[in-house]
Design an enzyme around this catalytic site. Structure first.
Site, PDB file in Angstrom:
ATOM      1  N   GLU A  67       9.454  -5.522  -6.470  1.00 53.09           N
ATOM      2  CA  GLU A  67       9.907  -4.436  -5.545  1.00 53.09           C
ATOM      3  C   GLU A  67      10.473  -5.066  -4.938  1.00 53.09           C
ATOM      4  OE1 GLU A  67       5.603  -1.580  -4.682  1.00 53.09           O
ATOM      5  OE2 GLU A  67       6.006  -3.172  -3.771  1.00 53.09           O
ATOM      6  N   GLU A  79       0.208  -4.393 -11.639  1.00 56.51           N
ATOM      7  CA  GLU A  79      -0.971  -3.574  -9.978  1.00 56.51           C
ATOM      8  C   GLU A  79      -1.463  -1.755 -10.883  1.00 56.51           C
ATOM      9  OE1 GLU A  79       1.288  -3.289  -6.522  1.00 56.51           O
ATOM     10  OE2 GLU A  79       1.738  -5.440  -6.553  1.00 56.51           O
ATOM     11  N   TYR A  80      -2.436  -2.089 -11.016  1.00 60.22           N
ATOM     12  CA  TYR A  80      -3.031  -0.887 -11.420  1.00 60.22           C
ATOM     13  C   TYR A  80      -4.257  -0.121 -10.803  1.00 60.22           C
ATOM     14  CZ  TYR A  80      -7.294  -2.667 -13.723  1.00 60.22           C
ATOM     15  OH  TYR A  80      -8.346  -3.139 -14.349  1.00 60.22           O
ATOM     16  N   ALA A  81      -5.075   0.670 -10.233  1.00 61.71           N
ATOM     17  CA  ALA A  81      -6.238   1.215  -9.704  1.00 61.71           C
ATOM     18  C   ALA A  81      -6.406   0.513  -8.539  1.00 61.71           C
ATOM     19  CB  ALA A  81      -7.311  -0.031 -10.563  1.00 61.71           C
TER      20      ALA A  81
END
Length: 992
Positions: free
Chosen positions: A472, A542-544
């Site tokens: 990021e 990144e997920y969940a």
């Protein structure tokens, strides 16, 4: 002793380091081979005669106002405290824990940082009322400084040889002094900083002084989502430099496959402190190769060709001893042979496509912040292995080297990430632009330094299958420069999600975070609107988002991942909750420590609680990441899908257990990443209690337990429903002339004297919001149903019947609820019907709640044996469960809706003398049993707020799924319920 302190390097944009040694690989030398081979990896840095670990108690002085730090420090005149190293001073009584997600703690004005004056004012595009831009005026905030002191002794021999001091982790920067003289400066909190202290050392007592600042120029590159801690948080090592010492070692392997035979070539690159001879031994699994070389100009490369070796993978972590010997030193490293590369749209390890079943891992301790002991690090890696997690993304910095050594040994892939994030650049200035620093060439040197120190330190590890440039920080010229540097040093693919926000879009693999299932499918099909995601592998870095209850819907992602070769897998966010544990047992999160800005419990977002107890989220992930998946095809046929990449099905045993007592064992020969159908019939049986009457089990199921043949370890358990629940027998529902004695129906509902009564809010259409119900976009869908006004329209009584009709009125909705109560042979049959008269959107829940006294504490039910919701239920199996009321909720750090049980056929609540039973009639219900009401739960903020006020039993027709809306997609449509539909709930109440 007096020191003239440097007051400029930490805030000088032109200074990255002073006298810091070049980056090199991490290893621990020993005087001889016998010593190097005798010590396990966990103790290696602590037991070498050539390395002195300086960790322990250090003298410490905290300067809350940096202006009070003297220009000349007289250590004899300082009133020292004592602190632990490794450690973070916020966890040792200095300053206070401070959690913020994407904002800086100081005004965003790069490269300037606060120096001696107070911090502020601080502008942010978020964080104001309603999430709007605001200017904060923090009080009492400064760029604090901490001064550390450690004495160590050198005898005459030791003082005559060189020494290097290694700081494995210091936040945010380090000014180093020894014996009254300045040694140098370094920044980059999670990167190793080494200094040659030979010119400053002496025989006798040596005084080492480190000045650590809260922030430095490099802090602009360290805006990670975590508690912002400071101090010397990793080990400090004093290394003796022997005359023929090894300074650096690198290993390059090349995989060669011809006629289905695989051989490897290995090049060992060595740099010595002085010219000399080095002997290299490669040993293991029946192989031993020895070679020698002379290091001309202190450098040597030794080639080993035609190596017939066992390849390293996370499933088969075969390692070899690489022993490097000079006349004065020996280094023993464990190395593996593996190739990770991109082939078109596929990500390959050793020539085979792999699916990465991953998690994001932070170094976090509830009692020590960033400081992780070897035991804690080992526990985290073992938790991954025990929960079928085969990949760690080191978010968002390089970990302690010991974690990589463990991943090599135990078998875990690593996406090794640079210490880089500039998230605050997105919100610290208008107009928004996340890549303000990443696309500013003046910062290139700092970006390249972090990339170089990542790759050079960790280049020996087989577990590292990708480098990651950070997180990021947007895209731009500095990220491009990092990529070129990394690829010039390593053949491994490079990952960086931030590229998606630039014209570049992707490096070697495409990467996004928190994509919808539909977007993931479009990438797999090669029709993404972002074209550069269609020609390379794709990773959900990144997920969940596992904040609070959840994550929901993870299985939907994996149906797509297994369907398309280009989808590599993903890393759940994240592994462990971040929170602060206090001596009285309380956990606190953002805002609990007086932070002037914070992001609340957004840090409490792991699948494990801070003490590493698995939450339901961990069980969800373990189930979803199971190596073998079983599906019922019909009749006696089952499909087995081998989700591994290298392990044949024969490595596992499958035990089928039907709930009527049938048993069968299956040994399957399904190849990796393939599926195959099998005929499976019960070959034996055991006595199984199906129950009688209202306790009878009315559905047919088979539970498949998968174990590793070599260890017997259970790796998964899944249950397949073979038939729907049968309705209750008609004889139990035969009409009776009157309600049983002690039973009363009023406008509030059904009450049983001395047993239960309708709760204050008898009909529940929402839940106490979960973290994932608080959408990152600002949506709060539960709040629309909090303000409920119930109006009883009529109560019509007949012979053994009563019908209560009421309005449920909300600010934007109105429902008619008709509750019919009928006296039947087995008790009271209740039918609740719900119809929407006004409003639209989702209906979160439809349930009826009863209150019992707290003495009714014993629970028996037939349903899923753990917390389960529509989009996260398969990890729990249907079975009979006996427990206490306290076992029916989950200990979330922030209390919220939890503990739902799906597919329930009945529940019995008992006080030890009397029982009340609620039984499903024609379809299973969902069950909630709590020690407090939902209204009380809404006001709770911490575990200690969970005070019991009774026993609350809620029988539900449904509750919507969980999703991951706290930082990702909300609940998918198939797990939601349209409020404009009509709904019905039927159940039988009986008591004795």
């Amino acid at each position: 002793m007096r020191y003239v302190l440097d007051r400029a390097a930490y805030c000088d944009a032109g200074v990255l380091a002073e006298n810091r040694l070049p980056a090199r690989s991490y290893f621990i030398p020993y005087p001889d081979r016998a010593g190097a081979e005798a010590v396990p990896a966990a103790r290696r840095r602590y037991e070498s005669p050539l390395v002195r670990c300086l960790s322990g108690e250090w003298d410490f002085r905290f300067y809350p106002r940096p202006a009070e730090l003297p220009d000349v420090l007289d250590t004899d005149a300082v009133a020292w405290d004592r602190v632990a190293v490794p450690g973070c001073w916020q966890f040792q009584g200095y300053d206070r824990p401070f959690y913020v997600d994407e904002r800086y703690q100081f005004p965003f004005d790069p490269p300037r940082i606060p120096e001696e004056g107070p911090v502020g004012p601080v502008f942010s595009l978020i964080g104001g009322e309603g999430g709007r831009p605001h200017v904060a005026h923090p009080v009492g905030q400064y760029n604090f400084a901490g001064v550390y002191r450690r004495a160590y002794d050198l005898d005459e021999r030791e003082a005559s040889v060189g020494h290097v001091v290694s700081f494995l982790g210091v936040a945010s920067c380090l000014d180093l002094y020894l014996n009254g003289r300045r040694v140098g400066y370094a920044e980059g909190s999670h990167n190793t900083a080494e200094f040659d202290v030979t010119p400053y050392q002496r025989a006798g007592t040596n005084e080492l002084v480190a000045v650590v600042r809260r922030w430095c120029t490099g802090s602009y590159l360290e805006c990670q989502d975590m508690f912002r801690n400071n101090g010397i948080f990793r080990d400090v090592l004093l290394r003796e430099a022997t005359p023929c010492g090894i300074w650096d070692v690198g290993v390059r392997t090349r995989r060669e496959e011809r006629a289905s035979r695989v051989r490897y070539r290995m090049a060992v690159d060595l740099r010595l402190i002085a010219e000399g001879t080095v002997r290299v031994t490669l040993r293991g699994h029946g192989l031993e190769r020895v070679a020698e070389a002379h290091a001309d100009g202190c450098r040597a490369t030794i080639d080993l060709d035609g190596l017939d070796v066992l390849e390293w993978t996370a499933e088969t972590p075969h390692l070899y001893d690489l022993i490097l010997e000079t006349p004065t030193e020996c280094v023993c490293e464990r190395v593996g042979f593996r190739e990770a590369r991109v082939d078109g749209r596929r990500f390959l390890v050793n020539g085979r496509p792999v699916k990465l079943h991953g998690v994001n891992h932070h170094d976090t301790s509830p009692t020590a912040g960033y400081a992780m002991t070897p035991e804690a690090t080992e526990r985290d890696v073992l938790l991954c292995k025990n929960h079928n997690i085969d990949t760690i993304r080191t978010s968002h910095y390089p970990p302690d080297p010991y974690l990589l050594e463990l991943c090599d040994e135990l078998g875990v892939y690593v996406i090794d990430e640079a210490d880089l994030e500039t998230h605050g650049a997105l919100v610290g200035k208008f107009p928004t632009r996340q890549n303000r620093l990443t696309n500013d060439a003046r910062w290139e040197g700092r970006y390249l330094d972090r990339a170089e120190r990542l790759v050079e330190r960790d280049k020996l590890h087989a577990c590292v299958i990708m480098w990651s440039l950070g997180n990021e920080a947007g895209g731009g010229c500095n990220a491009d420069a990092m990529y070129e540097l990394v690829r010039s040093r390593s053949s491994l693919p490079v990952h960086y999600e931030g590229a998606i926000h630039s014209l570049r879009r992707a490096y070697d693999v495409g990467s996004e975070m928190y994509s919808t299932v539909e977007r993931v499918r479009s990438v797999g099909e090669g029709r993404s609107t972002t074209r550069r995601l269609n020609d390379r592998p794709y990773l959900l870095c990144e997920y969940a988002h596992a904040m609070g209850v959840g994550p929901g819907g993870i299985e939907d992602y994996w149906r797509q991942i297994y369907a398309f070769d280009s989808l590599m897998g993903g890393c759940v966010w994240e592994m462990v909750d971040h929170a602060v544990l206090h001596p009285d047992g309380r956990y606190t999160y953002g805002g609990d420590h007086g932070e002037w800005e914070h992001d609340g419990n957004f840090c409490v977002d792991g699948i494990f609680y801070p003490d590493r107890t698995p939450s339901t989220g961990a069980r969800v992930v373990r189930h979803c990441y199971r190596p073998l998946r079983v599906r019922h095809l019909g009749g006696d046929f089952f499909m087995v899908h081998n989700a591994t990449s290298f392990t044949p099905g024969e490595a596992y045993s499958l035990r089928f257990e039907w709930n009527d007592g049938g048993l069968a064992e299956l040994s399957c020969d399904v190849a990796p990443l393939r599926q195959q159908s099998y005929l499976v019939r019960p070959t034996s049986s055991v006595a199984r209690e199906l129950g009688e009457g209202l306790r009878r089990d009315r559905s047919r199921r088979v539970t498949v337990t998968v174990r590793r043949r070599d260890t017997g370890e259970e790796v998964s358990r899944e249950q397949i429903r073979l038939s729907e629940m049968a309705p209750l027998d008609d004889v139990l529902l035969a009409r009776a002339a009157a309600f049983p004695e002690g039973c009363e129906v009023t406008g509030e509902g059904l009450a049983v004297a001395g047993v239960m009564a309708p709760a204050a809010t008898p009909v529940l259409l929402c839940r106490a919001e979960t973290d994932n119900d608080r959408h990152l976009s600002g949506g709060r869908p539960m709040e629309r149903f909090y303000d409920c006004r119930r109006e009883v329209l009529s109560v019509v009584e007949g012979e053994g019947t009563a019908v209560v009709t009421s309005w449920l009125v909300f600010p934007h909705h109105r429902f008619v609820c008709e509750d019919t109560y009928e006296a039947v042979a087995a008790g009271v049959l209740v039918t609740s019907r719900l119809r929407c008269e006004r409003g639209r959107g989702d209906l979160p829940r439809f349930g009826v709640c009863y209150r019992l006294d707290a003495s009714w504490d014993e629970v028996e039910y037939l349903g899923r044996n753990g917390e389960s919701y529509r989009d996260m239920c398969e990890q729990a199996q249907v079975e009979r469960v006996s427990c206490r009321v306290a076992d029916m909720t989950e200990p979330n750090i922030r209390p919220q809706e939890s503990g739902n049980r799906m597919d329930c056929q009945y529940v019995i609540i008992s006080n030890g003398e009397k029982n009340v039973q609620i039984t499903a009639v024609d379809r299973p219900f969902e069950l909630a049993v709590k020690p407090y009401s939902d209204e009380e739960l809404r006001g709770m903020r911490h575990r200690e707020d969970e005070v019991r006020s009774g026993t609350y039993v809620t029988v539900q027709a449904f509750q919507m799924g969980i999703g991951s809306g706290s930082c990702g997609p909300a609940t998918r449509p198939e797990y939601r319920f349209d409020c404009r539909q009509d709904y019905e709930l039927r159940y039988l109440v009986s008591w004795e």
